[in-house]
Write a protein that holds these residues in place. Sequence first.
Motif, PDB file in Angstrom:
ATOM      1  N   ARG A  66       0.837  -1.209   0.000  1.00  0.00           N
ATOM      2  CA  ARG A  66       0.000   0.000   0.000  1.00  0.00           C
ATOM      3  C   ARG A  66       0.863   1.247   0.000  1.00  0.00           C
ATOM      4  O   ARG A  66       0.600   2.196  -0.739  1.00  0.00           O
ATOM      5  CB  ARG A  66      -0.925   0.002   1.220  1.00  0.00           C
ATOM      6  CG  ARG A  66      -2.170  -0.833   1.058  1.00  0.00           C
ATOM      7  CD  ARG A  66      -3.190  -0.539   2.150  1.00  0.00           C
ATOM      8  NE  ARG A  66      -2.691  -0.786   3.495  1.00  0.00           N
ATOM      9  CZ  ARG A  66      -2.680  -1.964   4.112  1.00  0.00           C
ATOM     10  NH1 ARG A  66      -3.115  -3.029   3.490  1.00  0.00           N
ATOM     11  NH2 ARG A  66      -2.229  -2.074   5.338  1.00  0.00           N
ATOM     12  N   LEU A  67       1.906   1.249   0.813  1.00  0.00           N
ATOM     13  CA  LEU A  67       2.811   2.401   0.880  1.00  0.00           C
ATOM     14  C   LEU A  67       3.501   2.619  -0.452  1.00  0.00           C
ATOM     15  O   LEU A  67       3.590   3.754  -0.947  1.00  0.00           O
ATOM     16  CB  LEU A  67       3.828   2.202   1.998  1.00  0.00           C
ATOM     17  CG  LEU A  67       4.818   3.340   2.218  1.00  0.00           C
ATOM     18  CD1 LEU A  67       4.091   4.629   2.570  1.00  0.00           C
ATOM     19  CD2 LEU A  67       5.808   2.970   3.313  1.00  0.00           C
ATOM     20  N   ALA A  68       3.986   1.547  -1.070  1.00  0.00           N
ATOM     21  CA  ALA A  68       4.667   1.669  -2.368  1.00  0.00           C
ATOM     22  C   ALA A  68       3.702   2.190  -3.431  1.00  0.00           C
ATOM     23  O   ALA A  68       4.077   3.020  -4.262  1.00  0.00           O
ATOM     24  CB  ALA A  68       5.235   0.320  -2.789  1.00  0.00           C
ATOM     25  N   THR A  69       2.462   1.745  -3.387  1.00  0.00           N
ATOM     26  CA  THR A  69       1.455   2.211  -4.356  1.00  0.00           C
ATOM     27  C   THR A  69       1.164   3.686  -4.148  1.00  0.00           C
ATOM     28  O   THR A  69       1.064   4.445  -5.108  1.00  0.00           O
ATOM     29  CB  THR A  69       0.163   1.384  -4.205  1.00  0.00           C
ATOM     30  OG1 THR A  69       0.468   0.015  -4.437  1.00  0.00           O
ATOM     31  CG2 THR A  69      -0.903   1.845  -5.184  1.00  0.00           C
ATOM     32  N   GLN A  70       1.051   4.106  -2.899  1.00  0.00           N
ATOM     33  CA  GLN A  70       0.799   5.521  -2.601  1.00  0.00           C
ATOM     34  C   GLN A  70       1.960   6.388  -3.062  1.00  0.00           C
ATOM     35  O   GLN A  70       1.752   7.460  -3.624  1.00  0.00           O
ATOM     36  CB  GLN A  70       0.558   5.713  -1.110  1.00  0.00           C
ATOM     37  CG  GLN A  70      -0.750   5.143  -0.622  1.00  0.00           C
ATOM     38  CD  GLN A  70      -0.872   5.169   0.888  1.00  0.00           C
ATOM     39  OE1 GLN A  70       0.085   5.456   1.607  1.00  0.00           O
ATOM     40  NE2 GLN A  70      -2.054   4.851   1.382  1.00  0.00           N
ATOM     41  N   GLN A  71       3.185   5.944  -2.819  1.00  0.00           N
ATOM     42  CA  GLN A  71       4.358   6.718  -3.224  1.00  0.00           C
ATOM     43  C   GLN A  71       4.451   6.796  -4.751  1.00  0.00           C
ATOM     44  O   GLN A  71       4.830   7.835  -5.290  1.00  0.00           O
ATOM     45  CB  GLN A  71       5.620   6.103  -2.631  1.00  0.00           C
ATOM     46  CG  GLN A  71       5.719   6.298  -1.151  1.00  0.00           C
ATOM     47  CD  GLN A  71       6.927   5.613  -0.537  1.00  0.00           C
ATOM     48  OE1 GLN A  71       7.543   4.771  -1.157  1.00  0.00           O
ATOM     49  NE2 GLN A  71       7.233   5.981   0.683  1.00  0.00           N
ATOM     50  N   THR A  72       4.101   5.733  -5.431  1.00  0.00           N
ATOM     51  CA  THR A  72       4.111   5.743  -6.890  1.00  0.00           C
ATOM     52  C   THR A  72       3.075   6.729  -7.421  1.00  0.00           C
ATOM     53  O   THR A  72       3.334   7.475  -8.359  1.00  0.00           O
ATOM     54  CB  THR A  72       3.817   4.329  -7.445  1.00  0.00           C
ATOM     55  OG1 THR A  72       4.816   3.433  -6.944  1.00  0.00           O
ATOM     56  CG2 THR A  72       3.834   4.320  -8.957  1.00  0.00           C
ATOM     57  N   SER A  73       1.909   6.759  -6.779  1.00  0.00           N
ATOM     58  CA  SER A  73       0.849   7.697  -7.203  1.00  0.00           C
ATOM     59  C   SER A  73       1.282   9.148  -6.984  1.00  0.00           C
ATOM     60  O   SER A  73       0.996  10.012  -7.791  1.00  0.00           O
ATOM     61  CB  SER A  73      -0.425   7.408  -6.405  1.00  0.00           C
ATOM     62  OG  SER A  73      -0.914   6.134  -6.698  1.00  0.00           O
ATOM     63  N   ILE A  74       1.945   9.401  -5.876  1.00  0.00           N
ATOM     64  CA  ILE A  74       2.386  10.767  -5.557  1.00  0.00           C
ATOM     65  C   ILE A  74       3.470  11.214  -6.544  1.00  0.00           C
ATOM     66  O   ILE A  74       3.481  12.352  -6.996  1.00  0.00           O
ATOM     67  CB  ILE A  74       2.914  10.839  -4.108  1.00  0.00           C
ATOM     68  CG1 ILE A  74       1.751  10.655  -3.134  1.00  0.00           C
ATOM     69  CG2 ILE A  74       3.635  12.149  -3.840  1.00  0.00           C
ATOM     70  CD1 ILE A  74       2.170  10.479  -1.688  1.00  0.00           C
ATOM     71  N   ASN A  75       4.372  10.327  -6.908  1.00  0.00           N
ATOM     72  CA  ASN A  75       5.480  10.656  -7.815  1.00  0.00           C
ATOM     73  C   ASN A  75       5.055  10.737  -9.256  1.00  0.00           C
ATOM     74  O   ASN A  75       5.816  11.260 -10.079  1.00  0.00           O
ATOM     75  CB  ASN A  75       6.608   9.645  -7.646  1.00  0.00           C
ATOM     76  CG  ASN A  75       7.255   9.718  -6.284  1.00  0.00           C
ATOM     77  OD1 ASN A  75       7.207  10.748  -5.638  1.00  0.00           O
ATOM     78  ND2 ASN A  75       7.826   8.623  -5.828  1.00  0.00           N
ATOM     79  N   SER A  76       3.886  10.248  -9.582  1.00  0.00           N
ATOM     80  CA  SER A  76       3.459  10.258 -10.998  1.00  0.00           C
ATOM     81  C   SER A  76       2.824  11.555 -11.390  1.00  0.00           C
ATOM     82  O   SER A  76       2.393  12.367 -10.734  1.00  0.00           O
ATOM     83  CB  SER A  76       2.444   9.146 -11.235  1.00  0.00           C
ATOM     84  OG  SER A  76       3.059   7.909 -11.040  1.00  0.00           O
TER      85      SER A  76
END
Length: 76
Positions: A66-76
């Motif tokens: 979940r954390l990795a998915t959130q960070q990917t969304s923020i960086n995109s």
Amino acid sequence: MRKLYLDDYSDTMTIRELADSQGVCTKTAREWCLRQGLDSYKVGNTRRIRKEVLIAWIEAKEAENRLATQQTSINS
């Protein structure tokens, strides 16, 4: 092969029981124990995993994802 629920097992599981319960091969289950941080112990020649440890490990992996998915969304 029938996928079984954790309630179908005793409080400790073998590698084969772990693999069957999670729908993976025994090689993958052993890899989780030896290299991916799933705590286990040996009784004679058999590696054992406590069911409560497995549940905590799965929850930790889900949180990491979940954390990795959130960070990917923020960086995109």
